[in-house]
Design an enzyme around this catalytic site. Structure first.
Site, mmCIF file in Angstrom:
data_model
loop_
_atom_site.group_PDB
_atom_site.id
_atom_site.type_symbol
_atom_site.label_atom_id
_atom_site.label_comp_id
_atom_site.label_asym_id
_atom_site.label_seq_id
_atom_site.Cartn_x
_atom_site.Cartn_y
_atom_site.Cartn_z
ATOM 1 N N TYR A 122 -0.241 -2.069 11.893
ATOM 2 C CA TYR A 122 0.140 -3.036 10.962
ATOM 3 C C TYR A 122 1.070 -2.602 9.873
ATOM 4 C CZ TYR A 122 0.897 -6.882 7.845
ATOM 5 O OH TYR A 122 1.556 -7.774 6.847
ATOM 6 N N TRP B 114 5.087 -3.222 7.420
ATOM 7 C CA TRP B 114 6.580 -3.934 7.405
ATOM 8 C C TRP B 114 7.686 -3.018 7.845
ATOM 9 C CZ3 TRP B 114 9.273 -7.810 4.068
ATOM 10 C CH2 TRP B 114 8.616 -8.772 4.035
HETATM 11 P P1 PGD Z 1 4.555 -1.274 3.013
HETATM 12 O O1 PGD Z 1 4.373 -0.320 1.600
HETATM 13 O O2 PGD Z 1 5.861 -1.968 3.300
HETATM 14 O O3 PGD Z 1 3.299 -1.939 3.097
HETATM 15 O O4 PGD Z 1 1.672 -3.542 3.779
HETATM 16 P P2 PGD Z 1 2.445 -2.645 4.438
HETATM 17 O O5 PGD Z 1 1.768 -1.495 5.061
HETATM 18 O O6 PGD Z 1 3.216 -3.204 5.393
HETATM 19 O O7 PGD Z 1 4.548 0.090 4.159
HETATM 20 C C1 PGD Z 1 5.381 0.479 4.994
HETATM 21 C C2 PGD Z 1 5.221 2.154 5.380
HETATM 22 O O8 PGD Z 1 5.947 2.127 6.372
HETATM 23 C C3 PGD Z 1 5.748 2.600 4.152
HETATM 24 O O9 PGD Z 1 4.667 3.822 3.886
HETATM 25 C C4 PGD Z 1 6.929 3.228 4.496
HETATM 26 O O10 PGD Z 1 7.108 4.595 4.136
HETATM 27 C C5 PGD Z 1 6.753 3.109 5.969
HETATM 28 N N1 PGD Z 1 7.963 3.040 7.051
HETATM 29 C C6 PGD Z 1 8.960 2.252 6.591
HETATM 30 N N2 PGD Z 1 9.955 2.473 7.698
HETATM 31 C C7 PGD Z 1 9.516 3.305 8.588
HETATM 32 C C8 PGD Z 1 9.929 3.840 9.855
HETATM 33 O O11 PGD Z 1 11.077 3.512 10.275
HETATM 34 N N3 PGD Z 1 8.879 4.439 10.575
HETATM 35 C C9 PGD Z 1 7.961 4.982 9.940
HETATM 36 N N4 PGD Z 1 7.046 5.633 11.020
HETATM 37 N N5 PGD Z 1 7.285 4.484 8.979
HETATM 38 C C10 PGD Z 1 8.288 3.736 8.189
HETATM 39 C C11 PGD Z 1 2.141 -4.871 3.114
HETATM 40 C C12 PGD Z 1 0.726 -5.691 3.015
HETATM 41 O O12 PGD Z 1 -0.004 -5.541 2.004
HETATM 42 C C13 PGD Z 1 1.361 -7.076 2.880
HETATM 43 S S1 PGD Z 1 2.484 -7.642 4.028
HETATM 44 C C14 PGD Z 1 0.700 -8.113 2.138
HETATM 45 S S2 PGD Z 1 1.236 -9.757 1.632
HETATM 46 C C15 PGD Z 1 -0.456 -7.830 1.399
HETATM 47 N N6 PGD Z 1 -0.637 -8.332 0.036
HETATM 48 C C16 PGD Z 1 -1.477 -7.750 -0.980
HETATM 49 C C17 PGD Z 1 -1.814 -8.430 -1.976
HETATM 50 O O13 PGD Z 1 -1.275 -9.750 -2.326
HETATM 51 N N7 PGD Z 1 -2.888 -8.007 -2.779
HETATM 52 C C18 PGD Z 1 -3.292 -6.909 -2.405
HETATM 53 N N8 PGD Z 1 -4.658 -6.520 -3.119
HETATM 54 N N9 PGD Z 1 -3.098 -6.024 -1.266
HETATM 55 C C19 PGD Z 1 -2.157 -6.542 -0.528
HETATM 56 N N10 PGD Z 1 -1.936 -5.941 0.544
HETATM 57 C C20 PGD Z 1 -1.158 -6.380 1.590
#
Ligand code: PGD
Length: 761
Positions: free
Chosen positions: A108, A110
């Site tokens: 999972y 983004w």
């Molecule tokens: P990101 O920081 O976007 O968070 O959680 P999510 O895991 O999606 O992580 C994306 C990761 O992918 C990053 O480490 C980035 O470096 C890596 N990445 C980006 N592009 C690439 C690529 O092309 N290739 C590879 N291999 N890696 C890549 C988000 C999630 O967190 C979401 S959507 C929500 S809405 C939640 N919200 C909350 C909240 O409101 N409150 C709490 N306490 N916790 C939450 N967690 C949730």
């Protein structure tokens, strides 16, 4: 040629000097560009970059097996041939010895903008073609909504894809009642890319046109209108009281309820019999009963849009917050009218309110996953800790498989999951954890094998945001850092070693895929789009923006001819299907179910502050946490915690102090920011600071304290309910004390100990 690209937070052109981006300029069509663009500056060559494949020393020497991952062990850098061979052999071993469901590739996250290189899709494709994998469903963003709404309104796309635009609101709406407020910070982002931030400034435009806004939230992030500082977790109580007033004062739209809904009498009786009136709601919500009654009357007096942010379903019983908001909009009778009814996503993401529809540009078709096992995505720790145990989900009962190999790309579970100490135990259980990452995030540190991935600026792709005004040619702007490879190339390499190379690539190079996807999208489209080559040369393509009818307009016009896909064909104000699931924590009528942690709970005696752990303002989630826009918001190098001046004074806390934030699940340090924009008794610590447990600083239970301010050491790993099993990370009870003495340094952006292996080039 304009050399540009896009990101989840904006399209841009870039100035490149040497190997890195030195300036990032917003797209000229963007009326309100996001400061988050600045985080891209210097990212490619940042010291936190993963430059070479790396293997945890213990795994390399002792082979697969449970381990204390993330304990700071050194990694050995190896060549790509070695790394891919190790991963391919492990995939084969696990599949042959434990079966296909033993591979968890739910992966999972983004990831990054771009329809082709989306990292989780690449990993899913590989493992589907290899025989299947245990996957994950829904999202951390909207799990409760996505599971509950289909039972209530049939097509959830109407709600998510046809939110009232701010232009419609300005033209038609007298009053917006915004549960969760309308924070601008969340409008910077649209999943997949955003060229023009069209929703930003929308509330201001509406107010200028005469619309009133009531913003109901424990935190006020600016924006126009009146702020109602509600006690967190009590929106359902307020909604029930509003409905109570509407029913008892003859303000309910009974004709609409009769024609378009099922169960209105039952809902009415439930609210009236329980005495859930304004006087009752004043208790839990902290709002004045007279104000609640006056608001209900004002809502019924004109065109009213009820909006409810995604965050309000990211809490225990989040399904019932959504259901109650739908019920309120139904009792007002304006669902299907322009600028009226229910809006879900205004204030949560940049597409809601923008007036833009989906571009219809798809990615590579996903092969069928032959394995039926899955988890609701927020149950990852339960999966790893409880093989063979059962869980409820959307009316069914399922069993967690015995996972031996975790393969993750494009997500950061040590950012997004709750109760990180529990997650750490869970990540110790599998035989092997493989992570593709661009940076040494906490998730990369908890892996056995880390494979370095490119940034979007180091590869070619097409940006087609969920609802964007443009398609964007994502040009390659710089050479990859170190030995980073595209996730596609990594998976293609593994596929080749595992004998499915041709099936994986489909016989096309990435550029050929982009051309193929573009040509497929363009075929038959009017007006005829330019050729792929012309599009690529131009750098972007503006898409038509037809004005779209409101959600549920056809249904409202003739409910008999256009019934909803629900048991009654109408809006379910009670649900026989949900009732039949027999879940104690999710009854079949929208209900006020007291949250386990809120200011009225017994636990508040020990932990008297209600933490809001929401989306950060300076970055997307945890992405590029080291970037200039993210770092600018930190206090003393740590995530900033907002606290009301009275609560700060009671604890001897001054602005800029380092704080210890703690509860029974863990503790973190944060930087104090005193603010009247949070309600008394509430503190706000956004998500996304990279988890940084310091061995030299322990909490009362002996666990390392996160010295950087990740609130997910404090949140509970507790599902919304047995219906959706969604994330509830938004709320937790905590206590805050001033941290006196020298706090440990933040080491989150330094790579772990790395040594060169024998085949390292
Ligand atoms: P990101 O920081 O976007 O968070 O959680 P999510 O895991 O999606 O992580 C994306 C990761 O992918 C990053 O480490 C980035 O470096 C890596 N990445 C980006 N592009 C690439 C690529 O092309 N290739 C590879 N291999 N890696 C890549 C988000 C999630 O967190 C979401 S959507 C929500 S809405 C939640 N919200 C909350 C909240 O409101 N409150 C709490 N306490 N916790 C939450 N967690 C949730």
């Amino acid at each position: 040629m304009t050399r540009g690209s896009t990101s989840h937070w904006g399209a841009f052109t870039a100035e490149v000097s040497g190997d890195d981006l030195v300036a990032v300029l917003p797209h000229p069509a963007d009326p309100a560009p996001s400061p988050l663009l600045d985080n891209l500056r210097g990212a490619s060559r940042h010291p936190a970059r993963v430059l070479r494949p790396a293997v945890r020393r213990g795994w390399l020497e002792h082979g697969p097996g449970p381990a204390d991952r993330g304990a700071g062990e050194e990694f050995v850098e190896v060549g790509w041939d070695t790394a891919l061979r190790l991963v391919a052999d492990e995939i084969t071993r696990v599949r042959e010895r434990h079966g296909h469901p033993a591979v968890f590739a739910g992966s999972y996250g983004w990831a990054s903008a771009g329809v082709f290189h989306r990292a989780p899709d690449r990993v899913h494709r590989l493992h589907a073609l290899l025989g299947g994998f245990t996957g994950s469903r829904d999202s951390y963003s909207t799990a409760a909504s996505r599971v509950v709404f289909p039972h209530l309104v049939g097509d959830v796309g109407e709600l998510f894809g046809r939110a009232a635009s701010w232009d419609d609101v300005a033209e038609h709406t007298d009053l917006v009642v915004a549960f969760g407020g309308l924070p601008d910070k969340n409008l910077h982002v649209i999943n997949g890319g955003v060229t023009g931030h069209l929703a930003r400034g929308g509330p201001e435009r509406a107010v200028a046109a005469g619309t009133g806004i009531v913003s109901i939230s424990p935190v006020h992030d600016g924006g126009p209108g009146t702020w109602w500082p509600i006690v967190p977790g009590t929106d359902v109580a307020l909604i029930r009281a509003l409905i109570h007033t509407l029913f008892t004062e003859g303000l309910a739209d009974t004709a609409f309820l009769q024609r378009c809904t099922d169960g209105a009498d039952r809902l009415r009786a439930d609210i009236l019999d329980r005495g859930h009136d304004a006087g009752w709601a004043a208790g839990p919500t902290g709002l004045a009963a007279d104000d609640i009654r006056a608001l209900a009357r004002r809502m019924a007096a004109g065109r009213t849009l009820v909006t409810v942010t995604w965050s309000l379903q990211r809490v225990p019983h989040g399904e019932h917050t959504m259901w109650s908001a739908l019920a309120l909009a139904a009792v007002l009778g304006q669902i299907g009218l322009p600028g009226g009814g229910l809006g879900h996503g205004h204030g949560s993401m940049g597409n809601a309110g923008s007036g833009l529809g989906p571009s219809g540009f798809g990615g590579v078709p996903a092969p069928v996953n032959p394995v039926a096992d899955f988890i609701p995505c927020a149950r990852i720790a339960d999966l790893l800790l409880g093989p063979g145990t059962t869980f409820d989900y959307d009316g069914g009962r399922h069993t967690y498989p015995d996972v031996r190999l975790v393969h993750w790309a494009g997500g950061n579970p040590f950012h997004h999951h709750q109760d990180l100490h529990r997650l750490r135990r869970a990540f110790g259980r599998p035989d092997t954890v493989v992570v593709h990452e661009q940076f040494w995030t906490p998730t990369a540190r908890h892996a056995d094998i880390v494979l370095p991935a490119t940034l979007t600026t180091e590869r070619e792709d097409i940006g087609a945001g969920r609802s964007d005004s443009h398609l964007v040619a994502m040009h390659r702007l710089q050479a990859p850092a170190g030995q980073a490879r595209d996730d596609h190339e990594i998976c293609a390499g593994l596929a080749g070693l595992l004998g499915i190379g041709e099936a994986y690539t489909g016989g096309r190079t990435p550029r050929e895929w982009l051309r193929h996807l573009y040509d497929g999208w363009a075929t038959g489209r009017e007006p005829r789009p330019p050729s792929f080559d012309d599009f690529w040369e131009a750098g972007d393509l503006a898409l038509p923006r037809p004005r779209r009818p409101p959600a549920f307009a056809r249904f409202r016009g003739d409910p008999q001819a256009h019934p909803l896909r629900t048991p009654s064909g109408r809006i379910q104000l009670v649900s026989p299907t949900i009732a039949a699931a027999g879940l104690a924590d999710c009854p079949g009528v929208p209900s006020w179910l007291e949250p386990p942690e809120w200011l009225g709970a017994p636990a508040a005696a020990r932990f008297p502050l209600h933490l809001i752990a929401d989306q950060p303002a300076g970055r997307l989630h945890s992405q590029l946490d080291f970037g200039p826009a993210s770092v600018a918001g930190k206090v003393a190098g740590r995530e900033a915690l907002r606290i009301h001046p009275d609560d700060a004074a009671a604890r001897g806390v001054s602005d800029g102090d380092v704080l210890l934030v703690h509860n029974d699940r863990g503790a973190c340090l944060a930087g104090a920011r005193l603010s009247g924009a949070v309600r008394r008794g509430v503190v706000q610590l956004p998500t996304g600071a990279w988890f940084d447990p310091a061995e030299e600083l322990r909490d009362d239970a002996g666990r390392p304290v996160c010295v950087h301010g990740n609130p997910n050491v404090l949140t509970a790993d507790r599902p919304t309910s047995g219906l959706a099993q969604g994330c509830t990370g938004q709320h937790a009870l905590v206590e805050v004390t001033r941290f006196d003495g020298e706090p440990p340094p933040v080491r989150a952006f330094r790579p772990p100990p790395l040594v060169a292996g024998t085949d390292h080039r």
